[in-house]
Design an enzyme around this catalytic site. Structure first.
Site, PDB file in Angstrom:
ATOM      1  CG  ASP A   1      23.546  -5.776  -7.668  1.00  0.00           C
ATOM      2  OD1 ASP A   1      23.724  -5.512  -8.556  1.00  0.00           O
ATOM      3  OD2 ASP A   1      24.401  -5.734  -6.520  1.00  0.00           O
ATOM      4  CB  SER A   2      26.753  -8.111  -9.521  1.00  0.00           C
ATOM      5  OG  SER A   2      26.793  -6.884  -8.975  1.00  0.00           O
TER       6      SER A   2
ATOM      7  CB  CYS B   1      22.231  -4.988 -10.967  1.00  0.00           C
ATOM      8  SG  CYS B   1      23.545  -4.988 -11.793  1.00  0.00           S
TER       9      CYS B   1
ATOM     10  CD  GLU C   1      30.132  -7.251  -3.502  1.00  0.00           C
ATOM     11  OE1 GLU C   1      30.515  -8.613  -2.919  1.00  0.00           O
ATOM     12  OE2 GLU C   1      29.211  -7.111  -3.837  1.00  0.00           O
TER      13      GLU C   1
ATOM     14  CB  CYS D   1      26.529   1.572  -9.401  1.00  0.00           C
ATOM     15  SG  CYS D   1      27.266  -0.047  -8.854  1.00  0.00           S
TER      16      CYS D   1
ATOM     17  CG  HIS E   1      27.873  -2.671  -5.516  1.00  0.00           C
ATOM     18  ND1 HIS E   1      27.332  -3.443  -6.470  1.00  0.00           N
ATOM     19  CD2 HIS E   1      28.715  -3.759  -4.816  1.00  0.00           C
ATOM     20  CE1 HIS E   1      27.494  -4.686  -6.320  1.00  0.00           C
ATOM     21  NE2 HIS E   1      28.308  -5.134  -5.467  1.00  0.00           N
TER      22      HIS E   1
HETATM   23  N1  DGL Z   1      25.305  -2.938  -8.389  1.00  0.00           N
HETATM   24  C1  DGL Z   1      25.486  -2.925  -9.875  1.00  0.00           C
HETATM   25  C2  DGL Z   1      24.862  -1.875 -10.566  1.00  0.00           C
HETATM   26  O1  DGL Z   1      23.949  -1.372 -10.169  1.00  0.00           O
HETATM   27  C3  DGL Z   1      26.589  -3.576 -10.601  1.00  0.00           C
HETATM   28  C4  DGL Z   1      27.982  -3.576  -9.817  1.00  0.00           C
HETATM   29  C5  DGL Z   1      28.827  -4.627 -10.704  1.00  0.00           C
HETATM   30  O2  DGL Z   1      28.874  -5.897 -10.345  1.00  0.00           O
HETATM   31  O3  DGL Z   1      29.679  -4.144 -11.434  1.00  0.00           O
HETATM   32  O4  DGL Z   1      25.175  -1.516 -11.804  1.00  0.00           O
END
Ligand code: DGL
Length: 270
Positions: free
Chosen positions: A7-8, A70, A148, A180, A182
């Site tokens: 993931d990011s 992600c 984050e 997402c 996150h």
């Molecule tokens: N966790 C990521 C997602 O599911 C991306 C979050 C990001 O880096 O903007 O889209």
């Protein structure tokens, strides 16, 4: 089998956490691209570049399958990754289908990053499954920033949710889709805002089930020792952790990962 999950940032940890619960016999390599987070406000070309480098890295570390944990990277990069690499590559998309199929009448809100909301992949999905036009879309990029910096419970988070949702009548919504990875950390805050009657739907269970099917892996049923699995997860067993290509070894970051897993355990069944 060794499975690479990336993931990011720390959002993908929620997918890893679910995978560790359901596939406790497997080994994982988790990669968070902490040097480049967030992806959700970057260009498709940039994201494809990051995703390609990471996939290459995970393969060089012995990954036999890749999970793009992600939604954003999946939206723009999954085709290119599958074209380039000859191993199973699974992506994630907002769980709109189960939300539409599992509810009736009332509206469904999908929250995701600006890239995911904008890209054709989500529009195509809505075209296929949302015949009644019950789904609304909302970008919430700041939740990635809150996550984050490990800020899951604060007045600022609640205030951001109130602001973002303010143009929608919350009593009309039966489900909130977390598009997402996150966003999983904030389940108590959504609950506070929407109340008990709104379903919170994330794509993690579906993704891990799909992974098990594709790789023909043993699916852990209810007879497993959940306490032992949880203990292993919180001790960071069965997984190698990398932040942007660097193995996580320092105590401070290992403690950070443990706290994140603990948070995920706490919100898992909300
Ligand atoms: N966790 C990521 C997602 O599911 C991306 C979050 C990001 O880096 O903007 O889209």
């Amino acid at each position: 089998m060794k499975i690479g999950i990336f993931d990011s940032g720390i959002g993908g940890l929620s997918v890893l956490n679910e995978a560790c619960h359901r596939l406790p016999e497997q080994e994982f390599i988790f990669y968070a691209d902490t040097d480049h987070v967030p992806y959700g406000t970057k260009t498709p070309e940039e994201i494809i570049g990051f995703a390609t480098d990471i996939t290459e890295f995970l393969i060089s570390q012995g990954a036999e399958a890749i999970v793009v944990a992600c939604n954003t990277a999946t939206s723009v990069a999954i085709k290119e990754l599958r074209r380039r690499y000859d191993l199973p590559i699974l992506g994630m998309e907002p769980a709109v289908k189960p939300a539409v199929e599992g509810t009736e009448g009332k509206r469904i809100m999908v929250i995701a990053t600006p890239v995911t909301i904008r890209e054709d992949k989500l529009k195509d999905l809505l075209h296929r499954v949302d015949g009644d036009h019950r789904v609304d879309l909302l970008a919430m990029p700041r939740l990635v920033e809150f996550a984050e910096r490990e800020e899951f419970e604060s007045e600022a988070v609640d205030e951001y949710l109130r602001q973002q949702f303010s143009s929608f009548d919350k009593s009309r919504y039966c489900a909130l889709v977390l598009g997402c990875t996150h966003f999983n950390y904030f389940k108590p805050a959504y609950r506070r805002y929407f109340g008990e009657g709104t379903l919170l739907i994330d794509g993690n269970k579906g993704t891990v089930r799909h992974l098990a099917e594709v790789l023909d892996l043993n699916w852990s049923q209810d007879n497993v020792d959940e306490d032992e699995i949880k203990h292993n997860i919180l001790c960071l067993r069965n997984t190698e952790y990398f932040f942007s290509g660097k193995r996580v070894e320092d105590e401070k970051t290992l403690e950070h990962l443990k706290r994140l897993h603990l948070r995920l355990e706490e919100v898992r069944n909300i």
